[in-house]
Structures are given as structure tokens and as C-alpha cells.
Design a protein around this motif. Structure first.
Motif, PDB file in Angstrom:
ATOM      1  N   ILE A  57      29.952 -30.798  14.823  1.00  0.00           N
ATOM      2  CA  ILE A  57      29.971 -30.657  13.366  1.00  0.00           C
ATOM      3  C   ILE A  57      29.017 -31.656  12.722  1.00  0.00           C
ATOM      4  O   ILE A  57      28.225 -31.299  11.839  1.00  0.00           O
ATOM      5  N   ALA A  58      29.073 -32.901  13.164  1.00  0.00           N
ATOM      6  CA  ALA A  58      28.209 -33.933  12.583  1.00  0.00           C
ATOM      7  C   ALA A  58      26.743 -33.630  12.842  1.00  0.00           C
ATOM      8  O   ALA A  58      25.906 -33.750  11.944  1.00  0.00           O
ATOM      9  N   LEU A  59      26.413 -33.229  14.051  1.00  0.00           N
ATOM     10  CA  LEU A  59      25.011 -32.962  14.383  1.00  0.00           C
ATOM     11  C   LEU A  59      24.450 -31.816  13.541  1.00  0.00           C
ATOM     12  O   LEU A  59      23.362 -31.932  12.964  1.00  0.00           O
ATOM     13  N   VAL A  60      25.190 -30.726  13.437  1.00  0.00           N
ATOM     14  CA  VAL A  60      24.711 -29.580  12.656  1.00  0.00           C
ATOM     15  C   VAL A  60      24.561 -29.963  11.181  1.00  0.00           C
ATOM     16  O   VAL A  60      23.532 -29.700  10.552  1.00  0.00           O
ATOM     17  N   ALA A  61      25.573 -30.614  10.618  1.00  0.00           N
ATOM     18  CA  ALA A  61      25.530 -30.970   9.193  1.00  0.00           C
ATOM     19  C   ALA A  61      24.393 -31.949   8.894  1.00  0.00           C
ATOM     20  O   ALA A  61      23.640 -31.761   7.928  1.00  0.00           O
ATOM     21  N   PHE A  62      24.241 -32.972   9.727  1.00  0.00           N
ATOM     22  CA  PHE A  62      23.218 -33.983   9.455  1.00  0.00           C
ATOM     23  C   PHE A  62      21.805 -33.459   9.712  1.00  0.00           C
ATOM     24  O   PHE A  62      20.872 -33.853   9.020  1.00  0.00           O
ATOM     25  N   VAL A  63      21.641 -32.577  10.670  1.00  0.00           N
ATOM     26  CA  VAL A  63      20.315 -31.992  10.912  1.00  0.00           C
ATOM     27  C   VAL A  63      19.913 -31.112   9.727  1.00  0.00           C
ATOM     28  O   VAL A  63      18.751 -31.127   9.302  1.00  0.00           O
ATOM     29  N   ILE A  64      20.859 -30.384   9.152  1.00  0.00           N
ATOM     30  CA  ILE A  64      20.557 -29.566   7.973  1.00  0.00           C
ATOM     31  C   ILE A  64      20.128 -30.464   6.807  1.00  0.00           C
ATOM     32  O   ILE A  64      19.139 -30.172   6.119  1.00  0.00           O
ATOM     33  N   ILE A  65      20.833 -31.561   6.596  1.00  0.00           N
ATOM     34  CA  ILE A  65      20.464 -32.503   5.527  1.00  0.00           C
ATOM     35  C   ILE A  65      19.089 -33.096   5.803  1.00  0.00           C
ATOM     36  O   ILE A  65      18.240 -33.179   4.909  1.00  0.00           O
ATOM     37  N   TRP A  66      18.854 -33.501   7.037  1.00  0.00           N
ATOM     38  CA  TRP A  66      17.562 -34.096   7.406  1.00  0.00           C
ATOM     39  C   TRP A  66      16.420 -33.101   7.179  1.00  0.00           C
ATOM     40  O   TRP A  66      15.371 -33.457   6.636  1.00  0.00           O
ATOM     41  N   MET A  67      16.626 -31.853   7.573  1.00  0.00           N
ATOM     42  CA  MET A  67      15.589 -30.837   7.396  1.00  0.00           C
ATOM     43  C   MET A  67      15.320 -30.599   5.914  1.00  0.00           C
ATOM     44  O   MET A  67      14.168 -30.419   5.500  1.00  0.00           O
ATOM     45  N   LEU A  69      15.601 -32.798   3.486  1.00  0.00           N
ATOM     46  CA  LEU A  69      14.812 -33.933   2.997  1.00  0.00           C
ATOM     47  C   LEU A  69      13.364 -33.839   3.456  1.00  0.00           C
ATOM     48  O   LEU A  69      12.443 -34.178   2.717  1.00  0.00           O
ATOM     49  N   GLU A  70      13.150 -33.388   4.679  1.00  0.00           N
ATOM     50  CA  GLU A  70      11.792 -33.227   5.180  1.00  0.00           C
ATOM     51  C   GLU A  70      11.046 -32.123   4.423  1.00  0.00           C
ATOM     52  O   GLU A  70       9.855 -32.247   4.158  1.00  0.00           O
ATOM     53  N   LEU A  71      11.753 -31.062   4.054  1.00  0.00           N
ATOM     54  CA  LEU A  71      11.114 -29.950   3.340  1.00  0.00           C
ATOM     55  C   LEU A  71      10.625 -30.356   1.961  1.00  0.00           C
ATOM     56  O   LEU A  71       9.605 -29.854   1.487  1.00  0.00           O
ATOM     57  N   VAL A  72      11.352 -31.238   1.280  1.00  0.00           N
ATOM     58  CA  VAL A  72      10.931 -31.682  -0.049  1.00  0.00           C
ATOM     59  C   VAL A  72      10.065 -32.931   0.038  1.00  0.00           C
ATOM     60  O   VAL A  72       9.826 -33.594  -0.954  1.00  0.00           O
TER      61      VAL A  72
END
Length: 171
Positions: A57-67, A69-72
């Protein structure tokens, strides 16, 4: 016992991150496996299942947040820091899923405070550039041009993560 194992891992990774501003994949994989193994030894199969669920759960949620931030074009946290937060969640006897999200939130607050302090001492003019970029993002909803290399400041984000784990476990 699990607490001391976690503190040892976080100390080692934080020192490494301070020296290199990078957290190698091998370290976070080792930390995650150590968390899963200690959860298994302390709570048998239910500990392992809980640790795997927390980690996933943590890995999926944090990778989505990280992606996002990278997109913007606002890389506020590195991929190694995201994986470290997920690896910490595998210590299932210390944390549940909601705990790791509060640790991440507290880490961001501590990191923002430390980052502002670093900017004040190293390059006060870059504070204005940072706020200009944020205002541009909020007004136009599109990222500004990347910040020039000479204005970028780095923060070893494992420090706020370690401090937030200490805060969460002892206060």
C-alpha cells in the motif's frame, strides 16, 4: 528488538544519504526484507502478511505521489526516499498503514522547515525563485521552467524521515 533494528537501518541509510544525496536500491530492498523478516519472526505468518500489505500500500501510494510531483516538474523528494518510506512500513509490529502516512506527512513538514533553513543560510535569493515557481504553478496550473542548477538546493530527505519516525514512536 525490532525498534533497534529499524534505528540501525535508518542511521546507516541517513549517513549514506548525507554523504551522497542518494539511497541505493540495495539498501531499501534490504531494509524492506529485514522489516518483513522481523515481522515474521515476531508474529509468524500474520506478521509477514501485515508487513507485505503495509509495504504494498505504501509503495503504490508514494510512487503515485512521486510521479505526480515529477510530472509538474517539482521534484521535492527522491525515488529512494519514497522506497525508504515504503520499506519502513514493512516493520508491521511498529506501524500500521495509517501510521506510515502520518510519518510521511510529518517528514514533509520537517523537510520543508529544514529546506527553508538551508536556503536562508546558503542562498537567500533562491527563496524568492522558489515562491515564484509555486505561485506560477497555482495560478496557471502548469509548471514553470526547471530551476537552474545554480539555484537548486539539496536536502537529504532521510533526515526528516528518521526524525518523524522518532517523533511517531516516542511522542
Amino acid at each position: 528488538m525490532e525498534l533497534y533494528v529499524l534505528y540501525g537501518i535508518l542511521t546507516f541509510i541517513t549517513v549514506w544519504d548525507l554523504r551522497t544525496f542518494r539511497i541505493p536500491n540495495g539498501f531499501v530492498i534490504g531494509a524492506g526484507l529485514t522489516g518483513l523478516l522481523t515481522s515474521f519472526f515476531l508474529n509468524s505468518w500474520s506478521g509477514l502478511a501485515s508487513g507485505l500489505l503495509n509495504l504494498s500500500i505504501a509503495l503504490v501510494a508514494f510512487v503515485i505521489i512521486w510521479m505526480g510531483l515529477e510530472l509538474v516538474n517539482m521534484p521535492a523528494i527522491g525515488a529512494g526516499d519514497i522506497k525508504l518510506l515504503a520499506a519502513i512500513s514493512s516493520f508491521s509490529t511498529l506501524f500500521n498503514t495509517t501510521d506510515i502516512f502520518s510519518i510521511a506527512f510529518i517528514s514533509v513538514l520537517i523537510g520543508a522547515l529544514l529546506f527553508l533553513i538551508i536556503l536562508l543560510f546558503r542562498n537567500p535569493s533562491s527563496i524568492k525563485a522558489m515562491f515564484d515557481r509555486l505561485i506560477h504553478l497555482f495560478i496557471y496550473a502548469i509548471p514553470n521552467e526547471p530551476m537552474p542548477e545554480n539555484q537548486q538546493q539539496k536536502l537529504a530527505f532521510s533526515i526528516p524521515i528518521f526524525l518523524s519516525v522518532l517523533y511517531h514512536l516516542h511522542l
